[in-house]
Write a protein that holds these residues in place. Structure first.
Motif, short mmCIF file in Angstrom:
data_model
loop_
_atom_site.label_atom_id
_atom_site.label_comp_id
_atom_site.label_asym_id
_atom_site.label_seq_id
_atom_site.Cartn_x
_atom_site.Cartn_y
_atom_site.Cartn_z
N SER A 42 0.78 -1.14 0.06
CA SER A 42 0.21 -0.16 0.12
C SER A 42 0.67 1.23 0.07
CB SER A 42 -0.92 0.09 1.24
OG SER A 42 -1.77 -0.95 1.21
N LEU A 43 2.13 1.21 0.90
CA LEU A 43 2.71 2.49 1.00
C LEU A 43 3.45 2.81 -0.31
CD1 LEU A 43 4.07 2.24 4.63
CD2 LEU A 43 2.43 3.92 3.69
N TYR A 44 4.11 1.61 -1.00
CA TYR A 44 4.84 1.60 -2.41
C TYR A 44 3.77 2.13 -3.15
CZ TYR A 44 6.62 0.01 -6.82
OH TYR A 44 6.84 0.07 -8.21
N ARG A 45 2.56 1.59 -3.45
CA ARG A 45 1.71 2.16 -4.40
C ARG A 45 1.29 3.87 -4.20
NH1 ARG A 45 1.24 -1.79 -7.60
NH2 ARG A 45 1.19 -4.03 -7.16
N LEU A 46 1.22 3.99 -2.97
CA LEU A 46 0.86 5.60 -2.60
C LEU A 46 2.06 6.40 -2.88
CD1 LEU A 46 -0.84 7.65 -1.10
CD2 LEU A 46 0.13 7.02 0.78
N LEU A 47 3.36 6.02 -2.67
CA LEU A 47 4.58 6.79 -2.98
C LEU A 47 4.91 6.75 -4.34
CD1 LEU A 47 6.92 5.55 0.03
CD2 LEU A 47 5.61 7.91 -0.37
N VAL A 48 4.37 5.65 -5.25
CA VAL A 48 4.47 5.85 -6.63
C VAL A 48 3.43 6.90 -7.15
CG1 VAL A 48 4.17 4.68 -8.82
CG2 VAL A 48 5.57 3.57 -6.84
N ASN A 49 2.25 6.58 -6.78
CA ASN A 49 1.02 7.59 -7.30
C ASN A 49 1.58 8.93 -7.16
OD1 ASN A 49 -1.55 7.69 -8.23
ND2 ASN A 49 -2.12 8.57 -6.12
N ASP A 50 2.00 9.43 -5.90
CA ASP A 50 2.35 10.82 -5.51
C ASP A 50 3.78 11.23 -6.15
OD1 ASP A 50 0.13 10.88 -4.19
OD2 ASP A 50 1.13 10.71 -2.08
N LYS A 51 4.40 10.10 -7.05
CA LYS A 51 5.69 10.38 -7.60
C LYS A 51 6.72 10.77 -6.84
CE LYS A 51 3.49 11.46 -11.72
NZ LYS A 51 2.27 11.98 -12.39
N LEU A 52 6.75 10.10 -5.58
CA LEU A 52 7.59 10.35 -4.51
C LEU A 52 8.81 9.03 -4.75
CD1 LEU A 52 5.83 11.17 -1.28
CD2 LEU A 52 7.18 12.69 -2.97
N ILE A 53 8.59 8.20 -5.44
CA ILE A 53 9.47 7.15 -5.88
C ILE A 53 9.28 6.60 -7.45
CG2 ILE A 53 10.10 6.39 -3.34
CD1 ILE A 53 8.29 3.88 -3.85
N GLN A 54 10.17 6.26 -7.82
CA GLN A 54 10.03 5.59 -9.34
C GLN A 54 9.23 4.16 -9.27
OE1 GLN A 54 10.68 6.74 -12.39
NE2 GLN A 54 11.21 8.99 -11.18
N PRO A 55 8.56 3.97 -10.11
CA PRO A 55 7.90 2.71 -10.03
C PRO A 55 8.78 1.60 -10.58
CG PRO A 55 6.91 4.03 -11.69
CD PRO A 55 7.93 4.70 -11.01
#
Length: 86
Positions: A42-55
Motif C-alpha cells: 500500500s505504501l509503495y503504491r501510494l508513493l508511486v502514485n504521488d511520484k515520490l519514488i520511481q515505479p
C-alpha cells in the motif's frame, strides 16, 4: 539490486513514517491486523502514485523489491548522520 546496510530497520522506519504520510493524505490508516506485506504494498503504491519514488517494472513488482524501494526512500528522508544510515 544492491543490498542496503540496515535495510530491515529502514523498512520498519519507512512503514511508520509512510503511515503518517498516508494519514496526512487522507488515508484512514492501517489496523493492527494488517499484515506487514499489505502495508508495504500500500505504501509503495501510494508513493508511486504521488511520484515520490520511481515505479518498478511490472515484472519486478514483488515484496523484496518493494521493501528495497521503501528503504531507499526513507534513507533519503533521514537526516545525515542518523543511526540507521551508519
Amino acid at each position: 539490486m544492491k543490498k542496503i546496510k540496515n535495510e530491515a530497520e529502514l523498512v520498519k522506519k519507512a512503514i511508520v513514517i509512510g503511515e503518517k504520510y498516508a494519514i496526512n493524505r487522507g488515508y484512514k490508516g492501517f489496523s493492527a491486523t494488517n499484515a506487514a506485506k499489505d502495508k508495504i504494498e500500500s505504501l509503495y503504491r501510494l508513493l508511486v502514485n504521488d511520484k515520490l519514488i520511481q515505479p518498478l517494472p511490472v515484472v519486478q513488482e514483488n515484496q523484496v523489491n518493494m521493501k528495497h524501494k521503501l528503504a531507499l526512500w526513507i534513507a533519503k528522508q533521514l537526516p545525515e548522520g542518523h543511526a540507521l544510515l551508519k
